[in-house]
Scaffold this motif. Structure first.
Motif, short mmCIF file in Angstrom:
data_model
loop_
_atom_site.label_atom_id
_atom_site.label_comp_id
_atom_site.label_asym_id
_atom_site.label_seq_id
_atom_site.Cartn_x
_atom_site.Cartn_y
_atom_site.Cartn_z
N LEU A 30 -8.42 5.72 -0.55
CA LEU A 30 -8.43 7.18 -0.52
C LEU A 30 -9.86 7.64 -0.25
O LEU A 30 -10.82 7.07 -0.80
CB LEU A 30 -7.97 7.79 -1.85
N ASN A 31 -9.98 8.67 0.57
CA ASN A 31 -11.31 9.19 0.90
C ASN A 31 -11.21 10.71 1.02
O ASN A 31 -10.36 11.22 1.77
CB ASN A 31 -11.80 8.58 2.22
N SER A 32 -12.08 11.42 0.30
CA SER A 32 -12.00 12.88 0.30
C SER A 32 -12.31 13.48 1.67
O SER A 32 -11.95 14.62 1.95
CB SER A 32 -12.95 13.46 -0.75
N PHE B 88 -5.13 9.61 1.60
CA PHE B 88 -4.85 8.19 1.77
C PHE B 88 -5.14 7.76 3.21
O PHE B 88 -4.78 8.46 4.16
CB PHE B 88 -3.39 7.87 1.45
N ILE B 89 -5.77 6.60 3.36
CA ILE B 89 -5.96 6.03 4.69
C ILE B 89 -4.60 5.63 5.23
O ILE B 89 -3.64 5.39 4.47
CB ILE B 89 -6.89 4.79 4.62
N ARG B 90 -4.47 5.59 6.54
CA ARG B 90 -3.22 5.13 7.13
C ARG B 90 -3.14 3.61 6.97
O ARG B 90 -4.10 2.89 7.21
CB ARG B 90 -3.16 5.53 8.61
N GLY B 91 -1.97 3.14 6.60
CA GLY B 91 -1.79 1.72 6.31
C GLY B 91 -2.22 0.80 7.43
O GLY B 91 -2.75 -0.30 7.21
N ARG C 239 -9.34 14.81 3.71
CA ARG C 239 -8.59 15.98 3.25
C ARG C 239 -8.32 16.94 4.41
O ARG C 239 -9.22 17.31 5.16
CB ARG C 239 -9.37 16.70 2.16
N GLY C 240 -7.07 17.32 4.58
CA GLY C 240 -6.69 18.23 5.65
C GLY C 240 -6.28 17.54 6.92
O GLY C 240 -5.82 18.20 7.86
N ARG C 241 -6.44 16.21 6.97
CA ARG C 241 -6.12 15.48 8.20
C ARG C 241 -4.67 15.69 8.62
O ARG C 241 -4.37 15.83 9.81
CB ARG C 241 -6.37 13.99 7.99
N ASP C 242 -3.78 15.74 7.64
CA ASP C 242 -2.35 15.89 7.96
C ASP C 242 -1.93 17.34 8.13
O ASP C 242 -0.75 17.64 8.22
CB ASP C 242 -1.51 15.23 6.86
N LYS C 243 -2.92 18.24 8.16
CA LYS C 243 -2.62 19.65 8.37
C LYS C 243 -3.04 20.10 9.77
O LYS C 243 -3.32 21.26 10.02
CB LYS C 243 -3.34 20.49 7.31
N PHE D 297 0.84 -1.20 0.00
CA PHE D 297 0.00 0.00 0.00
C PHE D 297 0.87 1.25 0.00
O PHE D 297 0.58 2.22 -0.72
CB PHE D 297 -0.92 0.00 1.23
N GLU D 298 1.94 1.26 0.79
CA GLU D 298 2.83 2.42 0.82
C GLU D 298 3.52 2.60 -0.52
O GLU D 298 3.74 3.74 -0.97
CB GLU D 298 3.86 2.27 1.95
N ASN D 299 3.87 1.50 -1.20
CA ASN D 299 4.45 1.59 -2.55
C ASN D 299 3.43 2.19 -3.52
O ASN D 299 3.77 3.04 -4.36
CB ASN D 299 4.88 0.21 -3.04
N PHE D 300 2.18 1.73 -3.41
CA PHE D 300 1.10 2.26 -4.24
C PHE D 300 0.94 3.76 -4.01
O PHE D 300 0.85 4.56 -4.96
CB PHE D 300 -0.19 1.51 -3.91
#
Length: 363
Positions: free
Chosen positions: A291-293, A178-181, A296-300, A157-160
């Motif tokens: 992936l889920n919209s 991206f969802i967390r692995g 968005r912004g989760r990592d901010k 998944f991380e490679n993808f």
């Protein structure tokens, strides 16, 4: 308007009842209108079926009275009581029972007294209809999940993810989607559990499902291997995607076995009144969110509550390049070892969702 040849059905305590009123939709009540629009007693087919399980819940107090009590979350008591007590009074009048509702702050069960077993049972079912209707309108708090977060799949998944972010320059695409692995999972179904009693009941239902539904299907295919391979999306336009997900397939078992397993789990919870069928589908849509919209912004620095609020005005992303380049991407294979009752918007010590109950899928 419902088809009179296919009337609406509702499951109460493991039994299916037909709603004869073609206008009223039990699961579509607005909370403030529930008190006035609740179904009259005689509009629900309530065939007498005094099986041993039901009789065990009802006690004979004396020669002329019968009694039962049962837990209902305090979140639903207002709907049962109704405006100025109108709803509970109506149920008591229609079923010729005396219903005692816990007062605010009391940690007690609902009690029902009646002159016959059938009257007591009828009152309890009427209350359960209101509880189920109210529960289905609440936001889900838990979900049944099958973890797909083994190290080999996380690595793929991380490679993808790395290749997508490098090779696909598309509108709205960013790493935060991206969802967390560690949280990769197959979603079975969602539900709302309002207190500890409901969580215990849901855990019991999942344990029952293991014995009645899951293991009979898995007995000849131990251990069942599942491959996460291929991509798809929830809507009709690949340039306007909210959810892009991975597909699953059986490796050492007949095609469709996973579908049968998850359908049987949902059916078990649906009959108990704890889970609805998504979009009235007969089959669960098997999907592993990648992936889920709404992320968005989760990592901010956004917290879960802020992300949840913004999900109502989500910005889609263009996934056409991803689908073109990685449509058959193979994320790897894992064994079906456990099924979880997971808490939404949570993270356990292992990085996966916090679990309320875990059942083994191994003999």
């Amino acid at each position: 308007m419902n088809d009179i040849l296919r009337p609406e059905l509702i499951w109460i305590e493991g039994r299916c009842y037909r709603v004869n009123d073609p206008i009223t939709n039990v699961t579509a009540f607005q909370e403030q209108d529930l008190y006035e629009t609740e179904l009259p007693y005689n509009e629900i087919d309530d065939e007498e079926d005094d099986d041993d399980d039901d009789l065990a819940e009802i006690t004979q107090v004396d020669n002329s009275r019968y009694y039962t009590s049962f837990h209902v979350s305090k979140h639903y008591l207002g709907s049962i009581i109704g405006k100025k007590g109108a709803t509970v009074s109506r149920i008591g009048r229609d079923t010729r029972t005396d219903i005692k509702i816990p007062r605010h702050g009391e940690n007690k069960d609902i009690s029902i007294y009646g002159s016959s077993v059938s009257n007591v049972k009828a009152a309890k079912r009427r209350i359960n209809i209101i509880v189920i209707s109210s529960r289905m309108k609440q936001r889900s708090t838990h979900f049944i999940s099958i973890p797909l977060n083994l190290p080999n799949i996380i690595k793929q998944f991380e490679n993808f993810k790395e290749h997508v972010l490098r090779d696909c320059v598309s509108r709205g695409l960013e790493e935060s989607l991206f969802i967390r692995g560690e949280k990769l999972h197959l979603t079975v179904g969602v539900m709302c559990l309002m207190d500890n009693e409901e969580r215990l009941t849901a855990s019991k239902l999942l344990t029952e499902a293991r014995e009645k539904c899951i293991m009979p299907l898995l007995s000849e295919y131990q251990p069942l291997q599942i491959r996460l391979k291929g991509l798809s999306y929830m809507n009709d336009d690949p340039k306007e995607i909210n959810v892009l997900y991975g597909c699953v397939e059986e490796v050492n078992a007949p095609s469709g076995l996973v579908q049968r397993i998850v359908d049987s789990i949902v059916s078990h919870f649906y009959k108990a009144g704890f889970m609805d069928k998504e979009y009235d589908r007969d089959h669960v849509k098997l999907h592993v969110t990648l992936l889920n919209s709404k992320y968005r912004g989760r990592d901010k620095g956004m917290d879960e509550e802020a992300i949840s609020k913004q999900s109502n005005k989500r910005e889609t992303f263009d996934g056409s390049q991803i689908l073109s380049k990685f449509s058959d991407y193979d994320f790897g294979t894992t064994e079906l070892n456990n099924i979880h009752l997971s808490q939404r918007k949570s993270t356990g010590p292992d990085g996966y969702y916090q679990s309320t109950c875990v059942i083994s899928c191994r003999i």
